[in-house]
Design a protein around this motif. Structure first.
Motif, PDB file in Angstrom:
ATOM      1  N   ILE A  56       0.829  -1.208   0.000  1.00 33.44           N
ATOM      2  CA  ILE A  56       0.000   0.000   0.000  1.00 33.44           C
ATOM      3  C   ILE A  56       0.861   1.256   0.000  1.00 33.44           C
ATOM      4  N   ASP A  57       1.923   1.275   0.815  1.00 32.65           N
ATOM      5  CA  ASP A  57       2.802   2.444   0.853  1.00 32.65           C
ATOM      6  C   ASP A  57       3.498   2.661  -0.490  1.00 32.65           C
ATOM      7  N   THR A  58       3.916   1.578  -1.138  1.00 36.32           N
ATOM      8  CA  THR A  58       4.572   1.698  -2.445  1.00 36.32           C
ATOM      9  C   THR A  58       3.608   2.237  -3.498  1.00 36.32           C
ATOM     10  N   THR A  59       2.372   1.764  -3.456  1.00 39.35           N
ATOM     11  CA  THR A  59       1.373   2.223  -4.418  1.00 39.35           C
ATOM     12  C   THR A  59       1.045   3.692  -4.215  1.00 39.35           C
ATOM     13  N   VAL A  60       0.887   4.099  -2.963  1.00 38.79           N
ATOM     14  CA  VAL A  60       0.571   5.506  -2.682  1.00 38.79           C
ATOM     15  C   VAL A  60       1.718   6.411  -3.113  1.00 38.79           C
ATOM     16  N   GLU A  61       2.936   5.984  -2.853  1.00 37.02           N
ATOM     17  CA  GLU A  61       4.083   6.798  -3.264  1.00 37.02           C
ATOM     18  C   GLU A  61       4.186   6.895  -4.782  1.00 37.02           C
ATOM     19  N   PHE A  62       3.867   5.800  -5.471  1.00 34.71           N
ATOM     20  CA  PHE A  62       3.898   5.821  -6.935  1.00 34.71           C
ATOM     21  C   PHE A  62       2.830   6.765  -7.490  1.00 34.71           C
ATOM     22  N   LEU A  63       1.620   6.698  -6.948  1.00 38.67           N
ATOM     23  CA  LEU A  63       0.547   7.563  -7.425  1.00 38.67           C
ATOM     24  C   LEU A  63       0.805   9.028  -7.079  1.00 38.67           C
ATOM     25  N   ARG A  64       1.514   9.261  -5.988  1.00 38.44           N
ATOM     26  CA  ARG A  64       1.825  10.638  -5.604  1.00 38.44           C
ATOM     27  C   ARG A  64       2.751  11.295  -6.616  1.00 38.44           C
ATOM     28  N   GLY A  65       3.523  10.495  -7.351  1.00 40.92           N
ATOM     29  CA  GLY A  65       4.421  11.052  -8.347  1.00 40.92           C
ATOM     30  C   GLY A  65       3.694  11.649  -9.540  1.00 40.92           C
ATOM     31  N   PHE A  66       2.410  11.336  -9.739  1.00 38.10           N
ATOM     32  CA  PHE A  66       1.643  11.892 -10.849  1.00 38.10           C
ATOM     33  C   PHE A  66       1.113  13.290 -10.547  1.00 38.10           C
ATOM     34  N   SER A  67       1.218  13.736  -9.339  1.00 42.14           N
ATOM     35  CA  SER A  67       0.652  15.034  -8.955  1.00 42.14           C
ATOM     36  C   SER A  67       1.745  16.081  -8.835  1.00 42.14           C
ATOM     37  N   PRO A  68       1.477  17.297  -9.343  1.00 40.30           N
ATOM     38  CA  PRO A  68       0.285  17.738 -10.091  1.00 40.30           C
ATOM     39  C   PRO A  68       0.446  17.472 -11.572  1.00 40.30           C
ATOM     40  N   PRO A  69      -0.659  17.367 -12.337  1.00 39.80           N
ATOM     41  CA  PRO A  69      -0.553  17.166 -13.784  1.00 39.80           C
ATOM     42  C   PRO A  69       0.077  18.377 -14.479  1.00 39.80           C
ATOM     43  N   GLU A  70       0.722  18.120 -15.589  1.00 40.05           N
ATOM     44  CA  GLU A  70       1.326  19.183 -16.392  1.00 40.05           C
ATOM     45  C   GLU A  70       0.224  19.974 -17.102  1.00 40.05           C
ATOM     46  N   MET A  71       0.231  21.295 -16.910  1.00 40.87           N
ATOM     47  CA  MET A  71      -0.817  22.145 -17.473  1.00 40.87           C
ATOM     48  C   MET A  71      -0.242  23.254 -18.339  1.00 40.87           C
ATOM     49  N   ALA A  72       0.971  23.086 -18.864  1.00 36.79           N
ATOM     50  CA  ALA A  72       1.554  24.106 -19.731  1.00 36.79           C
ATOM     51  C   ALA A  72       0.739  24.224 -21.019  1.00 36.79           C
ATOM     52  N   PRO A  73       0.528  25.441 -21.534  1.00 35.28           N
ATOM     53  CA  PRO A  73      -0.306  25.614 -22.740  1.00 35.28           C
ATOM     54  C   PRO A  73       0.204  24.823 -23.937  1.00 35.28           C
ATOM     55  N   ASN A  74       1.534  24.823 -24.171  1.00 37.04           N
ATOM     56  CA  ASN A  74       2.060  24.081 -25.314  1.00 37.04           C
ATOM     57  C   ASN A  74       1.783  22.585 -25.188  1.00 37.04           C
ATOM     58  N   PHE A  75       1.931  22.083 -23.968  1.00 37.53           N
ATOM     59  CA  PHE A  75       1.687  20.654 -23.761  1.00 37.53           C
ATOM     60  C   PHE A  75       0.200  20.324 -23.918  1.00 37.53           C
ATOM     61  N   LEU A  76      -0.677  21.200 -23.430  1.00 37.36           N
ATOM     62  CA  LEU A  76      -2.110  20.976 -23.589  1.00 37.36           C
ATOM     63  C   LEU A  76      -2.521  21.006 -25.051  1.00 37.36           C
ATOM     64  N   ALA A  77      -1.847  21.835 -25.847  1.00 39.40           N
ATOM     65  CA  ALA A  77      -2.142  21.858 -27.282  1.00 39.40           C
ATOM     66  C   ALA A  77      -1.771  20.528 -27.929  1.00 39.40           C
ATOM     67  N   ARG A  78      -0.632  19.956 -27.520  1.00 37.58           N
ATOM     68  CA  ARG A  78      -0.261  18.636 -28.031  1.00 37.58           C
ATOM     69  C   ARG A  78      -1.257  17.576 -27.587  1.00 37.58           C
ATOM     70  N   ILE A  79      -1.750  17.692 -26.358  1.00 39.62           N
ATOM     71  CA  ILE A  79      -2.758  16.752 -25.868  1.00 39.62           C
ATOM     72  C   ILE A  79      -4.023  16.847 -26.711  1.00 39.62           C
ATOM     73  N   GLY A  80      -4.436  18.076 -27.048  1.00 41.81           N
ATOM     74  CA  GLY A  80      -5.632  18.245 -27.875  1.00 41.81           C
ATOM     75  C   GLY A  80      -5.481  17.609 -29.244  1.00 41.81           C
ATOM     76  N   THR A  81      -4.313  17.772 -29.857  1.00 45.41           N
ATOM     77  CA  THR A  81      -4.073  17.157 -31.161  1.00 45.41           C
ATOM     78  C   THR A  81      -4.106  15.639 -31.081  1.00 45.41           C
ATOM     79  N   ALA A  82      -3.464  15.093 -30.047  1.00 46.00           N
ATOM     80  CA  ALA A  82      -3.462  13.632 -29.879  1.00 46.00           C
ATOM     81  C   ALA A  82      -4.861  13.105 -29.570  1.00 46.00           C
TER      82      ALA A  82
END
Length: 265
Positions: free
Chosen positions: A48-74
């Motif tokens: 459980i501790d390993t899983t929580v630590e792994f999921l904590r690495g995803f926060s916070p999501p990347e919200m840069a405008p250039n990256f979001l534009a690439r996300i929209g295209t994909a």
């Protein structure tokens, strides 16, 4: 007052049915016994501790405008892959469902159903890996992989729908001198089309998820972005891609549900 008619006695369950149910129960029990399921380690404190630590690495999501534009295209690329693949599969599935439903004889039915079994028994990822050799990296191979696999699924579903369709309307037209093709188009196909369209929309929902995964083998879209960022351990960017996948699936599920509900009414 008239007394309500008594219901007929319930049919007796055959011995073969009980034997089949007992065999299924034994199969489930044998599966649990034979597999090395480590439930204690899975729910242990360390896991459980390993899983929580792994999921904590995803926060916070990347919200840069250039990256979001690439996300929209994909995202649009993934949506286009699923839509075109499903459309091609619906067309070819309808064509193959005619011989698969027995309209051209038993031999054609067996051959066509065998071909449909082969198409749908091979997963989309395997089809994509095969087609990448011929079509190269990119969304084209992913679209073809979705179309090939979904053709096998929809062809089987369409064939079963045509076989289960009441033949009275078509038979009436043919008795009155209407050609077989016209009788099929004016009687059987309109009767079966709502069910067929429901199958198409359901497979479109599944293909959205499959298209997002096909990028793992280089077929483009959100899946390819996810594989790239996870391979570089860029968890913040990967989190944004996963959120885009979830939103896309939710939007398509809602749109498909609304279309099915409107058609059935």
């Amino acid at each position: 007052m008239t007394r309500p008619a008594a219901l007929p006695p319930a049919p007796r369950v055959r011995l073969s049915t009980w034997l089949l149910l007992a065999a299924l129960v034994l199969l489930v029990i044998a599966s649990f016994v034979s597999l090395p399921l480590k439930w204690r380690e899975f729910f242990g404190r360390e896991a459980i501790d390993t899983t929580v630590e792994f999921l904590r690495g995803f926060s916070p999501p990347e919200m840069a405008p250039n990256f979001l534009a690439r996300i929209g295209t994909a995202t649009l690329e993934t949506l286009a892959m699923s839509a075109i693949g499903t459309l091609l599969a619906a067309l070819f599935g309808l064509l193959l469902s005619l011989p698969a439903s027995g309209r051209f004889g038993m031999t054609a039915r067996l051959i066509t159903r065998g071909a449909l079994n082969v198409l749908r028994s091979i997963p989309e990822l395997v089809w994509a890996a095969i087609l990448l050799i011929a079509a190269g990296l990119g969304p084209f191979a992913g679209t073809l992989a979705l179309a090939v696999h979904t053709t096998g699924v929809l062809g089987r579903l369409f064939a079963d729908t045509l076989e289960n369709c009441p033949p009275l309307a078509e038979s009436t037209l043919r008795i009155n001198g209407v050609p077989p093709a016209s009788a099929f188009l004016y009687a059987t196909l309109p009767h079966c089309s709502p069910q067929m369209m429901s199958y198409v929309l359901y497979r479109w929902e599944n293909n959205i998820r499959a298209a997002a995964i096909l990028g793992v083998v280089g077929a483009g879209g959100l899946g390819q972005m996810l594989k790239y960022h996870l391979s570089l351990f860029q968890m913040h960017q990967a989190a944004t891609v996963i959120i885009a996948m979830l939103l896309l699936v939710c939007v398509v599920d809602a749109a498909s549900f609304a279309l099915r509900r409107r058609m059935t009414r």
